[in-house]
Design a protein around this motif. Sequence first.
Motif, PDB file in Angstrom:
ATOM      1  N   GLU A 183      33.713  24.598  99.216  1.00  0.00           N
ATOM      2  CA  GLU A 183      34.053  23.459  98.370  1.00  0.00           C
ATOM      3  C   GLU A 183      33.609  22.120  98.972  1.00  0.00           C
ATOM      4  O   GLU A 183      33.538  21.117  98.274  1.00  0.00           O
ATOM      5  CB  GLU A 183      35.569  23.425  98.123  1.00  0.00           C
ATOM      6  N   ALA A 184      33.367  22.086 100.266  1.00  0.00           N
ATOM      7  CA  ALA A 184      33.001  20.825 100.925  1.00  0.00           C
ATOM      8  C   ALA A 184      31.643  20.360 100.434  1.00  0.00           C
ATOM      9  O   ALA A 184      30.708  21.148 100.299  1.00  0.00           O
ATOM     10  CB  ALA A 184      32.997  20.999 102.437  1.00  0.00           C
ATOM     11  N   THR A 185      31.504  19.067 100.151  1.00  0.00           N
ATOM     12  CA  THR A 185      30.252  18.523  99.643  1.00  0.00           C
ATOM     13  C   THR A 185      29.489  17.756 100.714  1.00  0.00           C
ATOM     14  O   THR A 185      28.598  16.974 100.407  1.00  0.00           O
ATOM     15  CB  THR A 185      30.528  17.598  98.447  1.00  0.00           C
ATOM     16  N   CYS A 220      22.343  16.229 115.845  1.00  0.00           N
ATOM     17  CA  CYS A 220      22.529  16.242 114.387  1.00  0.00           C
ATOM     18  C   CYS A 220      21.412  15.428 113.742  1.00  0.00           C
ATOM     19  O   CYS A 220      21.324  14.214 113.956  1.00  0.00           O
ATOM     20  CB  CYS A 220      23.902  15.678 114.035  1.00  0.00           C
ATOM     21  N   LEU A 221      20.562  16.076 112.969  1.00  0.00           N
ATOM     22  CA  LEU A 221      19.412  15.410 112.359  1.00  0.00           C
ATOM     23  C   LEU A 221      19.747  14.725 111.047  1.00  0.00           C
ATOM     24  O   LEU A 221      19.085  13.748 110.673  1.00  0.00           O
ATOM     25  CB  LEU A 221      18.287  16.423 112.117  1.00  0.00           C
ATOM     26  N   ALA A 222      20.743  15.219 110.332  1.00  0.00           N
ATOM     27  CA  ALA A 222      21.003  14.644 109.006  1.00  0.00           C
ATOM     28  C   ALA A 222      22.402  14.995 108.535  1.00  0.00           C
ATOM     29  O   ALA A 222      22.968  16.033 108.904  1.00  0.00           O
ATOM     30  CB  ALA A 222      19.981  15.138 107.990  1.00  0.00           C
ATOM     31  N   LYS A 223      22.941  14.095 107.729  1.00  0.00           N
ATOM     32  CA  LYS A 223      24.170  14.338 106.981  1.00  0.00           C
ATOM     33  C   LYS A 223      23.750  14.507 105.520  1.00  0.00           C
ATOM     34  O   LYS A 223      23.200  13.592 104.917  1.00  0.00           O
ATOM     35  CB  LYS A 223      25.126  13.156 107.147  1.00  0.00           C
ATOM     36  N   ILE A 224      23.976  15.693 104.984  1.00  0.00           N
ATOM     37  CA  ILE A 224      23.493  16.029 103.643  1.00  0.00           C
ATOM     38  C   ILE A 224      24.662  15.997 102.668  1.00  0.00           C
ATOM     39  O   ILE A 224      25.632  16.741 102.818  1.00  0.00           O
ATOM     40  CB  ILE A 224      22.816  17.409 103.636  1.00  0.00           C
ATOM     41  N   MET A 225      24.584  15.101 101.690  1.00  0.00           N
ATOM     42  CA  MET A 225      25.613  14.968 100.671  1.00  0.00           C
ATOM     43  C   MET A 225      25.237  15.863  99.484  1.00  0.00           C
ATOM     44  O   MET A 225      24.135  15.754  98.936  1.00  0.00           O
ATOM     45  CB  MET A 225      25.746  13.507 100.218  1.00  0.00           C
ATOM     46  N   LEU A 226      26.163  16.737  99.101  1.00  0.00           N
ATOM     47  CA  LEU A 226      25.919  17.696  98.039  1.00  0.00           C
ATOM     48  C   LEU A 226      26.732  17.356  96.792  1.00  0.00           C
ATOM     49  O   LEU A 226      27.742  16.660  96.865  1.00  0.00           O
ATOM     50  CB  LEU A 226      26.271  19.106  98.502  1.00  0.00           C
ATOM     51  N   GLU A 227      26.289  17.876  95.679  1.00  0.00           N
ATOM     52  CA  GLU A 227      26.990  17.704  94.404  1.00  0.00           C
ATOM     53  C   GLU A 227      27.198  19.078  93.784  1.00  0.00           C
ATOM     54  O   GLU A 227      26.259  19.862  93.671  1.00  0.00           O
ATOM     55  CB  GLU A 227      26.176  16.806  93.471  1.00  0.00           C
ATOM     56  N   ASN A 228      28.439  19.352  93.417  1.00  0.00           N
ATOM     57  CA  ASN A 228      28.772  20.655  92.833  1.00  0.00           C
ATOM     58  C   ASN A 228      28.437  20.637  91.343  1.00  0.00           C
ATOM     59  O   ASN A 228      29.114  19.999  90.545  1.00  0.00           O
ATOM     60  CB  ASN A 228      30.258  20.959  93.045  1.00  0.00           C
ATOM     61  N   ASN A 229      27.379  21.332  90.978  1.00  0.00           N
ATOM     62  CA  ASN A 229      26.928  21.377  89.588  1.00  0.00           C
ATOM     63  C   ASN A 229      27.170  22.785  89.038  1.00  0.00           C
ATOM     64  O   ASN A 229      26.363  23.688  89.215  1.00  0.00           O
ATOM     65  CB  ASN A 229      25.442  21.009  89.518  1.00  0.00           C
ATOM     66  N   ARG A 230      28.361  22.964  88.424  1.00  0.00           N
ATOM     67  CA  ARG A 230      28.752  24.243  87.844  1.00  0.00           C
ATOM     68  C   ARG A 230      28.681  25.378  88.864  1.00  0.00           C
ATOM     69  O   ARG A 230      28.126  26.442  88.612  1.00  0.00           O
ATOM     70  CB  ARG A 230      27.892  24.559  86.636  1.00  0.00           C
ATOM     71  N   GLY A 231      29.223  25.098  90.043  1.00  0.00           N
ATOM     72  CA  GLY A 231      29.269  26.121  91.078  1.00  0.00           C
ATOM     73  C   GLY A 231      28.057  26.181  91.978  1.00  0.00           C
ATOM     74  O   GLY A 231      28.052  26.916  92.958  1.00  0.00           O
ATOM     75  N   MET A 248      25.600  24.138  94.573  1.00  0.00           N
ATOM     76  CA  MET A 248      25.557  22.947  95.399  1.00  0.00           C
ATOM     77  C   MET A 248      24.138  22.381  95.432  1.00  0.00           C
ATOM     78  O   MET A 248      23.219  23.013  95.977  1.00  0.00           O
ATOM     79  CB  MET A 248      26.020  23.269  96.826  1.00  0.00           C
ATOM     80  N   ASN A 249      23.942  21.193  94.828  1.00  0.00           N
ATOM     81  CA  ASN A 249      22.650  20.521  94.816  1.00  0.00           C
ATOM     82  C   ASN A 249      22.660  19.328  95.773  1.00  0.00           C
ATOM     83  O   ASN A 249      23.699  18.691  95.963  1.00  0.00           O
ATOM     84  CB  ASN A 249      22.299  20.036  93.412  1.00  0.00           C
ATOM     85  N   ILE A 250      21.518  19.039  96.359  1.00  0.00           N
ATOM     86  CA  ILE A 250      21.403  17.900  97.269  1.00  0.00           C
ATOM     87  C   ILE A 250      21.463  16.603  96.473  1.00  0.00           C
ATOM     88  O   ILE A 250      20.663  16.388  95.557  1.00  0.00           O
ATOM     89  CB  ILE A 250      20.096  17.967  98.072  1.00  0.00           C
ATOM     90  N   GLU A 251      22.413  15.755  96.813  1.00  0.00           N
ATOM     91  CA  GLU A 251      22.506  14.442  96.162  1.00  0.00           C
ATOM     92  C   GLU A 251      21.726  13.395  96.959  1.00  0.00           C
ATOM     93  O   GLU A 251      20.895  12.676  96.418  1.00  0.00           O
ATOM     94  CB  GLU A 251      23.969  14.023  96.044  1.00  0.00           C
ATOM     95  N   ARG A 252      21.984  13.295  98.254  1.00  0.00           N
ATOM     96  CA  ARG A 252      21.226  12.380  99.107  1.00  0.00           C
ATOM     97  C   ARG A 252      21.340  12.829 100.551  1.00  0.00           C
ATOM     98  O   ARG A 252      22.207  13.641 100.907  1.00  0.00           O
ATOM     99  CB  ARG A 252      21.711  10.928  98.965  1.00  0.00           C
ATOM    100  N   ILE A 253      20.454  12.299 101.392  1.00  0.00           N
ATOM    101  CA  ILE A 253      20.394  12.665 102.804  1.00  0.00           C
ATOM    102  C   ILE A 253      20.494  11.405 103.658  1.00  0.00           C
ATOM    103  O   ILE A 253      19.770  10.431 103.420  1.00  0.00           O
ATOM    104  CB  ILE A 253      19.087  13.424 103.116  1.00  0.00           C
ATOM    105  N   ILE A 254      21.392  11.424 104.628  1.00  0.00           N
ATOM    106  CA  ILE A 254      21.519  10.331 105.595  1.00  0.00           C
ATOM    107  C   ILE A 254      20.925  10.823 106.905  1.00  0.00           C
ATOM    108  O   ILE A 254      21.432  11.744 107.537  1.00  0.00           O
ATOM    109  CB  ILE A 254      22.988   9.922 105.800  1.00  0.00           C
ATOM    110  N   ARG A 255      19.830  10.217 107.323  1.00  0.00           N
ATOM    111  CA  ARG A 255      19.156  10.654 108.542  1.00  0.00           C
ATOM    112  C   ARG A 255      19.891  10.167 109.790  1.00  0.00           C
ATOM    113  O   ARG A 255      20.392   9.047 109.823  1.00  0.00           O
ATOM    114  CB  ARG A 255      17.711  10.140 108.582  1.00  0.00           C
ATOM    115  N   MET A 256      19.908  10.983 110.804  1.00  0.00           N
ATOM    116  CA  MET A 256      20.452  10.666 112.120  1.00  0.00           C
ATOM    117  C   MET A 256      21.780   9.913 112.012  1.00  0.00           C
ATOM    118  O   MET A 256      21.896   8.751 112.405  1.00  0.00           O
ATOM    119  CB  MET A 256      19.442   9.848 112.923  1.00  0.00           C
TER     120      MET A 256
END
Length: 573
Positions: free
Chosen positions: A98-100, A311-322, A324-332
Amino acid sequence: MKELQYFPFVRNRYYYGKFLSADTLDAEQKYMNNKRRFLNRFLHGNGVLFGMAVLKVDDGTIAIQPGAALDFAGREIVIDKPLLIPLKSLEKESCESEATVRYLCIEYDEYYKAAVHSEYSTENGDNRDSISENYRFYMTSSEPEQACSMAKRFYEQAEVVYMSESVMIKQTLPVMVQAGENAMLRVTVMRRIHDSDINFSYNLRLTGMKYGDDNIMQISFDSRTQAMDGDTAVLEFPLHILLHAEGETGSVETVNDSFKGGITSPPTGFSVCKMNTEIVVDRLEERLIQKFRDEGIQMILQDNIVKPPICLAKIMLENNRGVMNIERIIRMPFYQYIYSDLTDELSSFFNDNNESVREYSGESRDKSGYEMDNIGNKFSVSSGVEEIHMPLGGKTGQCFFSEPITHGLGISRVSVILGLDQPGNTTIYGDTEVFDKSEKHILNAALAAKVSETEGTFVIGLKLKEPVAKTSVKVHWTAIYSHKSDVTESAPAIQILPSLASVSVMESLTFEVRFEHMSKQQIYWKIAEGARGGVITDGGYYTAPNTPGVYQIIATASESGIQATAFVAVRDL
């Protein structure tokens, strides 16, 4: 050779008639590797030397650029070619579904290769002829433990006081503070499920310090009324350190049963923790550097157990009907960079030679977000504060840079005024050397702004004029747009469309060029990687190679020489 024990250093002594076995030669390799890694560890620390940028290709795929890094044991990690990786292949069981939020980490790895047969082998006749030094990616939904530079762990401590499926709360406090001065307590609130509401409060008991006039303070947050930067909010609380004898200890302690809020009921993730900090009377910077010199060897031994990641990136995900799609990426996200003399020299070169870098000094303007009239000329103004991070013990001439900042005044030519935040609620605009250096704790540094007129952004650069022990500095910026500049000619440029494309192996697509503020010219196309990156015609028709990867397309205008670049991610069928 995954053995992490450096000590003791023992090398072979050779003499005529000495029997050489596999163990003897292994000991020779181990000695040389350990000596090199020992120097890497102490001279450079751990982190990324260059490259390894993480890019979003599509909703479920990322690209990682070539680069190099040093891990916690001083071992070299090298990515020699662009990588295209489906996010699903990096998922581990430790990632909560469930974590995004996901953290993408890289670690050193090695494996045996080139199997050979030997009659004298102790492994049933089968042996491996060589060891390949490699790397491994992994993802986790929990913030990696000790994911910061080696220097930062000497001057800053962090504790997670609350953790659940939806939110994490972390406190950060200096390990050493100066009596009579202020020290900053930072509370980081991170939403782990996108768009979930966060509402909590808890109390802290202070020893040897006060917040305002009290030694009991409340930490509270409500995402419905307080702003978050994406899914993260950082709360700052200046604590006044009381006058004490040298070497006494102050502390920040969570009060049991004080946690309240709408996160969970009961708050099972709340931890009662006590963070201690050493109180010194003076010479805080010298004491911190001395601490590193005194205790560095203990940290190496500790790191062999903790194994802090990169840690190379913090990846923000979006739950689209179950899904997990990539919403945006925060580098370093934890700024785990290694700064070297080479990067400093390159930074200084571009600062001195790039015409887009302009230094501004002058009177502070505290108005923002409106138009004003000055002798009949209209201006639009915006302002803000940017925090620039730098490692402990920055050297003279070392340069540090912010991420691109959107000034909000549109695609236009703007002027930027920069002010350097100083202790005592003071800001210096212009040359800091003008002021008396005897003033306590004046940070002596030069500021510059690199303005992109085509992106509507600018980057702040800071160059140290003398060594400093600070870990970050705040820069006050004011961007000014004069409406008289509407009539001036903008800089000519070209742009490749699309700027980032994704195709399968041997698939084709056409790149186009858009001319901005210039007449159309013939375009010369090329692929930076040469023939192994595919084929592109004079008309921009690109055919991908049969090898997956990320390749760079370069377009050059025939008359002006102006260039533009684009990237194409080639995936396997």
